[in-house]
Design a protein around this motif. Structure first.
Motif, mmCIF file in Angstrom:
data_model
loop_
_atom_site.group_PDB
_atom_site.id
_atom_site.type_symbol
_atom_site.label_atom_id
_atom_site.label_comp_id
_atom_site.label_asym_id
_atom_site.label_seq_id
_atom_site.Cartn_x
_atom_site.Cartn_y
_atom_site.Cartn_z
ATOM 1 N N ILE A 170 -6.098 -10.136 -8.671
ATOM 2 C CA ILE A 170 -4.998 -9.316 -8.145
ATOM 3 C C ILE A 170 -5.171 -7.881 -8.592
ATOM 4 O O ILE A 170 -5.087 -6.931 -7.795
ATOM 5 N N PHE A 171 -5.444 -7.704 -9.882
ATOM 6 C CA PHE A 171 -5.584 -6.357 -10.427
ATOM 7 C C PHE A 171 -6.734 -5.601 -9.761
ATOM 8 O O PHE A 171 -6.588 -4.440 -9.365
ATOM 9 N N LEU A 172 -7.876 -6.249 -9.607
ATOM 10 C CA LEU A 172 -9.052 -5.559 -9.085
ATOM 11 C C LEU A 172 -9.003 -5.338 -7.576
ATOM 12 O O LEU A 172 -9.538 -4.345 -7.077
ATOM 13 N N LEU A 173 -8.380 -6.239 -6.844
ATOM 14 C CA LEU A 173 -8.415 -6.167 -5.382
ATOM 15 C C LEU A 173 -7.210 -5.462 -4.771
ATOM 16 O O LEU A 173 -7.325 -4.920 -3.668
ATOM 17 N N HIS A 174 -6.067 -5.471 -5.458
ATOM 18 C CA HIS A 174 -4.885 -4.897 -4.803
ATOM 19 C C HIS A 174 -5.014 -3.391 -4.608
ATOM 20 O O HIS A 174 -4.364 -2.815 -3.746
ATOM 21 N N GLY A 175 -5.869 -2.745 -5.410
ATOM 22 C CA GLY A 175 -6.070 -1.310 -5.247
ATOM 23 C C GLY A 175 -6.617 -0.952 -3.877
ATOM 24 O O GLY A 175 -6.227 0.070 -3.283
ATOM 25 N N PHE A 176 -7.528 -1.783 -3.354
ATOM 26 C CA PHE A 176 -8.055 -1.540 -2.008
ATOM 27 C C PHE A 176 -6.933 -1.640 -0.979
ATOM 28 O O PHE A 176 -6.856 -0.841 -0.044
ATOM 29 N N ALA A 177 -6.066 -2.648 -1.153
ATOM 30 C CA ALA A 177 -4.956 -2.835 -0.220
ATOM 31 C C ALA A 177 -3.987 -1.660 -0.274
ATOM 32 O O ALA A 177 -3.550 -1.145 0.770
ATOM 33 N N VAL A 178 -3.651 -1.206 -1.470
ATOM 34 C CA VAL A 178 -2.694 -0.103 -1.619
ATOM 35 C C VAL A 178 -3.243 1.171 -0.992
ATOM 36 O O VAL A 178 -2.538 1.873 -0.254
ATOM 37 N N ARG A 179 -4.504 1.497 -1.284
ATOM 38 C CA ARG A 179 -5.110 2.695 -0.704
ATOM 39 C C ARG A 179 -5.226 2.593 0.813
ATOM 40 O O ARG A 179 -4.985 3.551 1.544
ATOM 41 N N GLY A 180 -5.587 1.407 1.310
ATOM 42 C CA GLY A 180 -5.696 1.220 2.748
ATOM 43 C C GLY A 180 -4.355 1.324 3.454
ATOM 44 O O GLY A 180 -4.244 1.941 4.518
ATOM 45 N N ILE A 181 -3.326 0.738 2.862
ATOM 46 C CA ILE A 181 -1.982 0.807 3.449
ATOM 47 C C ILE A 181 -1.490 2.242 3.481
ATOM 48 O O ILE A 181 -0.894 2.697 4.463
ATOM 49 N N ARG A 182 -1.738 2.984 2.406
ATOM 50 C CA ARG A 182 -1.305 4.384 2.361
ATOM 51 C C ARG A 182 -1.937 5.200 3.478
ATOM 52 O O ARG A 182 -1.277 6.034 4.104
ATOM 53 N N ASN A 183 -3.200 4.939 3.781
ATOM 54 C CA ASN A 183 -3.906 5.744 4.779
ATOM 55 C C ASN A 183 -3.694 5.277 6.208
ATOM 56 O O ASN A 183 -3.624 6.101 7.125
ATOM 57 N N TYR A 184 -3.586 3.958 6.410
ATOM 58 C CA TYR A 184 -3.605 3.446 7.770
ATOM 59 C C TYR A 184 -2.338 2.702 8.201
ATOM 60 O O TYR A 184 -2.065 2.598 9.389
ATOM 61 N N PHE A 185 -1.568 2.172 7.245
ATOM 62 C CA PHE A 185 -0.376 1.396 7.619
ATOM 63 C C PHE A 185 0.829 1.807 6.777
ATOM 64 O O PHE A 185 1.454 0.955 6.120
ATOM 65 N N PRO A 186 1.197 3.073 6.773
ATOM 66 C CA PRO A 186 2.325 3.522 5.927
ATOM 67 C C PRO A 186 3.653 2.881 6.290
ATOM 68 O O PRO A 186 4.558 2.804 5.452
ATOM 69 N N SER A 187 3.791 2.389 7.508
ATOM 70 C CA SER A 187 5.055 1.779 7.920
ATOM 71 C C SER A 187 5.338 0.489 7.147
ATOM 72 O O SER A 187 6.483 0.022 7.115
ATOM 73 N N LEU A 188 4.318 -0.087 6.511
ATOM 74 C CA LEU A 188 4.522 -1.316 5.743
ATOM 75 C C LEU A 188 5.308 -1.074 4.460
ATOM 76 O O LEU A 188 5.769 -2.026 3.825
ATOM 77 N N THR A 189 5.462 0.177 4.074
ATOM 78 C CA THR A 189 6.181 0.491 2.836
ATOM 79 C C THR A 189 7.314 1.488 3.077
ATOM 80 O O THR A 189 7.665 2.255 2.184
ATOM 81 N N ASP A 190 7.888 1.460 4.265
ATOM 82 C CA ASP A 190 8.931 2.448 4.570
ATOM 83 C C ASP A 190 10.336 2.004 4.172
ATOM 84 O O ASP A 190 11.293 2.767 4.302
ATOM 85 N N THR A 191 10.472 0.771 3.661
ATOM 86 C CA THR A 191 11.764 0.306 3.139
ATOM 87 C C THR A 191 11.533 -0.476 1.851
ATOM 88 O O THR A 191 10.454 -1.056 1.659
#
Length: 346
Positions: A279-300
């Protein structure tokens, strides 16, 4: 009835510390949640929740690491040094070629969350030095590393390079956990008893005081990272001292209280707590990817909470742990010459 409630043995499988697994789940949950908060849209009390999490989550993780660590050269090399180099390479390439954010490929300044791996390498290498003291010598060592944590903030040259600032700021928690293990603190609090009730109540009260203090103090988020000097954050050594006391209150509460009452196997929670590394090593890729390409996933806030649960469920299992071991070259350990004394680190 009250006495029986407190003196009954904890529901525990011999040989496995479920309490620590459950604590790891709690800590990795807030780690992922806090990283998603960084990219989330503004909402009420977002900054306050973020600061409360950062006041204790990494100190508590390093305390647990120090508590269970059994340093050995082969373990440090194959479980930490090689994986650090692999994941540093992958994160730099991911940032440069996938996110279009050029990051030079180097290994002296860890990429974002990988500072944790680098300081853990240093702490394991220094563990024989921590063991030099006996009795009062351990107390002197502990006071010395706390003093260094305070002094490090005065040096503007100690920053992100080799994670030196964080190395000094978070070192007390590793050493404290290591010494608590040597004195078998878990055995003294392995079962809830009436005489422990004052300890539980005091630790809970200290956490309440800590939460209130942090809420009313103007503490910059980046000060809690422990990565920069007092001058660059415009904060004082007294604020660093207060942050250390706040972290200590949380560690005492989590370790002495929750670990006792959560010392049982819990559905999904325990399993995820046993697999926090992927979780620690892989979630960073998800967080960076969401920030750049899917910001709507964290709008609430609810989306952030749901996404945290999804990431923990997807990444916190044996399949992902095996994949991380393969990618991080941990499997090479089996081909190395074994040491005389077989040791391992959880």
């Amino acid at each position: 009835m009250f006495r029986k409630l407190f003196e009954q043995p904890a529901e525990r499988k011999p040989g496995r510390d479920y309490a620590s697994d459950n604590l790891r789940f709690l800590l990795i949950f807030v780690v992922v949640f806090a990283h998603l908060l960084e990219i989330a849209a503004p909402f009420p009390n977002k900054g306050e929740i973020y600061r409360q999490i950062y006041s204790f989550h990494m100190p508590a993780f390093l305390f647990l690491f120090g508590y269970f660590v059994k340093p050995a050269p082969r373990t440090t090399l194959f479980h930490w040094v090689l994986p650090y180099m692999v994941w540093q390479t992958l994160y730099c390439l991911f940032s440069t070629h996938i996110l279009d954010n050029a990051v030079p490929l180097q290994y002296t300044t860890p990429y974002w969350l990988l500072w944790y791996m680098l300081v853990c390498i240093f702490y394991q290498l220094l563990t024989p030095m921590y063991e030099l003291g006996r009795g009062y010598g351990q107390l002197v060592t502990l006071l010395a590393v706390f003093a260094l944590a305070l002094y490090a903030g005065y040096d503007n040259k100690i920053d992100y390079l080799m994670s030196l600032s964080r190395f000094f700021v978070f070192q007390p928690w590793y050493v404290l956990g290591y010494f608590c293990r040597k004195h078998a603190v878990d055995e003294k609090f392995s079962r809830p008893k009436l005489r422990h009730v004052p300890v539980y109540l005091v630790s809970a009260a200290l956490v309440c005081v800590s939460v209130c203090l942090l809420k009313h103090l103007n503490v910059p988020d980046y000060f809690l990272y422990g990565s920069t000097s007092y001058a660059s954050t415009q904060c004082s050594v007294w604020l660093r001292l207060l942050s250390l006391l706040i972290a200590f209150s949380w560690i005492a509460f989590l370790f002495l209280t929750l670990r006792v009452f959560m010392n049982r196997k819990l559905f999904l929670i325990t399993m995820i707590g046993q697999n926090t590394l992927p979780i620690f090593l892989l979630h960073g890729f998800a967080v960076r990817g969401i920030r750049n390409y899917f910001p709507s996933l964290t709008d609430t806030p609810w989306k952030v909470l749901l996404l945290t649960c999804v990431l923990l469920a997807v990444l916190g299992n044996r399949v992902m742990k095996t994949a991380v071991d393969l990618i991080g070259l941990t499997w090479l350990k089996r081909f190395a010459k074994p040491s005389e004394e077989k040791r391992s680190t959880d």
